[in-house]
Design a protein around this motif. Structure first.
Motif, PDB file in Angstrom:
ATOM      1  N   VAL A 181      45.000 -74.038  70.001  1.00 38.68           N
ATOM      2  CA  VAL A 181      44.347 -74.571  71.197  1.00 38.68           C
ATOM      3  C   VAL A 181      45.413 -74.933  72.223  1.00 38.68           C
ATOM      4  CG1 VAL A 181      42.305 -75.465  70.021  1.00 38.68           C
ATOM      5  CG2 VAL A 181      44.343 -76.889  70.187  1.00 38.68           C
ATOM      6  N   LYS A 182      45.014 -74.977  73.488  1.00 36.82           N
ATOM      7  CA  LYS A 182      45.929 -75.385  74.551  1.00 36.82           C
ATOM      8  C   LYS A 182      45.991 -76.910  74.624  1.00 36.82           C
ATOM      9  CE  LYS A 182      45.402 -71.299  77.490  1.00 36.82           C
ATOM     10  NZ  LYS A 182      45.017 -70.808  78.848  1.00 36.82           N
ATOM     11  N   PRO A 210      31.572 -82.196  69.652  1.00 34.32           N
ATOM     12  CA  PRO A 210      30.863 -80.922  69.842  1.00 34.32           C
ATOM     13  C   PRO A 210      31.647 -79.921  70.677  1.00 34.32           C
ATOM     14  CG  PRO A 210      29.382 -82.769  70.197  1.00 34.32           C
ATOM     15  CD  PRO A 210      30.766 -83.341  70.107  1.00 34.32           C
ATOM     16  N   PHE A 211      32.423 -80.402  71.656  1.00 30.65           N
ATOM     17  CA  PHE A 211      33.256 -79.508  72.460  1.00 30.65           C
ATOM     18  C   PHE A 211      34.281 -78.794  71.586  1.00 30.65           C
ATOM     19  CE2 PHE A 211      32.254 -81.015  76.838  1.00 30.65           C
ATOM     20  CZ  PHE A 211      32.318 -79.776  77.455  1.00 30.65           C
ATOM     21  N   PHE A 212      34.962 -79.549  70.730  1.00 29.25           N
ATOM     22  CA  PHE A 212      35.980 -78.968  69.867  1.00 29.25           C
ATOM     23  C   PHE A 212      35.393 -77.867  68.974  1.00 29.25           C
ATOM     24  CE2 PHE A 212      38.824 -82.990  69.836  1.00 29.25           C
ATOM     25  CZ  PHE A 212      39.396 -82.581  71.031  1.00 29.25           C
ATOM     26  N   VAL A 213      34.196 -78.120  68.463  1.00 29.85           N
ATOM     27  CA  VAL A 213      33.573 -77.166  67.548  1.00 29.85           C
ATOM     28  C   VAL A 213      33.018 -75.956  68.293  1.00 29.85           C
ATOM     29  CG1 VAL A 213      31.699 -76.839  65.877  1.00 29.85           C
ATOM     30  CG2 VAL A 213      33.041 -78.951  65.857  1.00 29.85           C
ATOM     31  N   ALA A 214      32.290 -76.211  69.398  1.00 32.19           N
ATOM     32  CA  ALA A 214      31.599 -75.131  70.095  1.00 32.19           C
ATOM     33  C   ALA A 214      32.507 -74.306  71.000  1.00 32.19           C
ATOM     34  CB  ALA A 214      30.442 -75.714  70.918  1.00 32.19           C
ATOM     35  N   PHE A 215      33.385 -74.959  71.772  1.00 31.49           N
ATOM     36  CA  PHE A 215      34.218 -74.257  72.745  1.00 31.49           C
ATOM     37  C   PHE A 215      35.560 -73.800  72.173  1.00 31.49           C
ATOM     38  CE2 PHE A 215      32.078 -76.461  76.585  1.00 31.49           C
ATOM     39  CZ  PHE A 215      31.020 -75.575  76.478  1.00 31.49           C
ATOM     40  N   TYR A 216      36.176 -74.626  71.336  1.00 31.93           N
ATOM     41  CA  TYR A 216      37.494 -74.294  70.808  1.00 31.93           C
ATOM     42  C   TYR A 216      37.441 -73.655  69.419  1.00 31.93           C
ATOM     43  CZ  TYR A 216      39.612 -76.828  74.682  1.00 31.93           C
ATOM     44  OH  TYR A 216      39.986 -77.243  75.942  1.00 31.93           O
TER      45      TYR A 216
END
Length: 308
Positions: A181-182, A210-216
């Motif tokens: 990840v960046k 949820p961001f970490f799981v869904a987007f990253y």
């Protein structure tokens, strides 16, 4: 029992029992449960003062360490990810606290804000579940051999092994898979989440996980510990800041209700430990599905109360 800062009267056994049940379920996904405790305090207990946000953060301080300790013990803490989240979220939480007492002291306005936050969280969980009906996509690592090798490294003794951590990227291995990840992206997202979390009184973990799981594309079993630890540190700062600015708002209840917050926290402490321990044995899809439905229903109720 009467709680003066909250201005409510409730059986002292109710807060810890409610917190235990909520935190047991939500901690499996890296969420402290504060985002569901706040609606309970507002709608069931009638606690609508601005101090409900700081009381919610006090709950995080008492409850979270047991869950974090369990994740650390099992080797599932990604410490570089944790500290980037903390550094990004911390200033945002302080900004959010000022926004809460300055522009959202009215219960109606705050319920409207809470409704949109809950709609987002519930929507993200529902979207993540829908996406996972399809075959799982590979982790967000580059496909060429050079980039893949750049993300990989020798395996450590724990389940998580960090292979790279710089100002531009973070890479680690978990159960034989590599993830990249960046760092700057994580920091910027954490700052924005911190503002929202500071206003709502949740520390931001319910939004950022949820961001970490869904987007990253990061595995929830590694995200959970980092999100909880980030929420704990930012909640400490949030409670201290709310307490510090309380004298400047003599007509508002701004400082947390310490007795109520500790009672919630004691129940949450037990629930988070049990949730972190049982996480590996409970289907995440089932938990997320139930939470998504509950959150969306709460959001729609708040939106209706705020608008009508």
């Amino acid at each position: 029992m009467y709680f003066p800062a909250a201005g409510i009267e409730v059986n002292p056994l109710v807060p810890p029992l409610v917190a235990l049940v909520i935190s047991f379920v939500t901690s499996m996904g890296g969420v402290s449960g504060a985002f569901l405790l706040l609606p309970f305090q507002m709608s069931v207990l009638g606690y609508v003062n601005p101090s409900v946000s700081s009381t919610n953060q006090l709950y995080n301080i008492v409850a979270i360490p047991s869950g974090v300790w369990r994740f650390v013990r099992e080797g599932r803490m990604v410490w570089p990810l944790t500290w980037v989240v903390v550094l990004g979220t911390l200033p945002g939480v302080l900004i959010g606290a000022v926004v809460r007492v300055t522009w959202l002291p009215d219960p109606g306005s705050f319920k409207a804000f809470a409704a949109f936050v809950l709609l987002y969280v519930g929507g993200r969980m529902a979207w993540d579940l829908w996406k996972r009906k399809a075959p799982a996509k590979p982790a967000p690592t580059a496909q060429d051999p050079k980039a893949k090798a750049d993300c990989q490294g020798p395996k450590g003794a724990g389940l998580v092994h960090v292979t790279a951590f710089t100002l531009s990227r973070l890479a680690y291995e978990f159960q034989g898979e590599s993830y990249c990840v960046k760092t700057t992206g994580i920091f910027g997202l954490s700052f924005l989440v911190g503002i929202v979390g500071g206003i709502y009184g949740i520390g931001g973990g319910a939004i950022i996980a949820p961001f970490f799981v869904a987007f990253y594309g990061l595995p929830v079993h590694t995200v959970a510990g980092a999100a909880l630890m980030g929420t704990f540190v930012t909640s400490v700062a949030g409670v201290a800041f709310y307490q510090a600015i309380a004298p400047f708002y003599p007509n508002l209840s701004v400082a947390p209700d310490y007795t109520l917050g500790v009672l919630f926290g004691l129940g949450g402490m037990c629930g988070m430990y049990l949730g972190a321990r049982c996480q590996k044995h409970v289907p995440a899809k089932l938990i997320k599905g139930m939470l998504a439905v509950l959150i969306v229903l709460l959001a729609l109720r708040y939106l209706k109360e705020a608008l009508f």
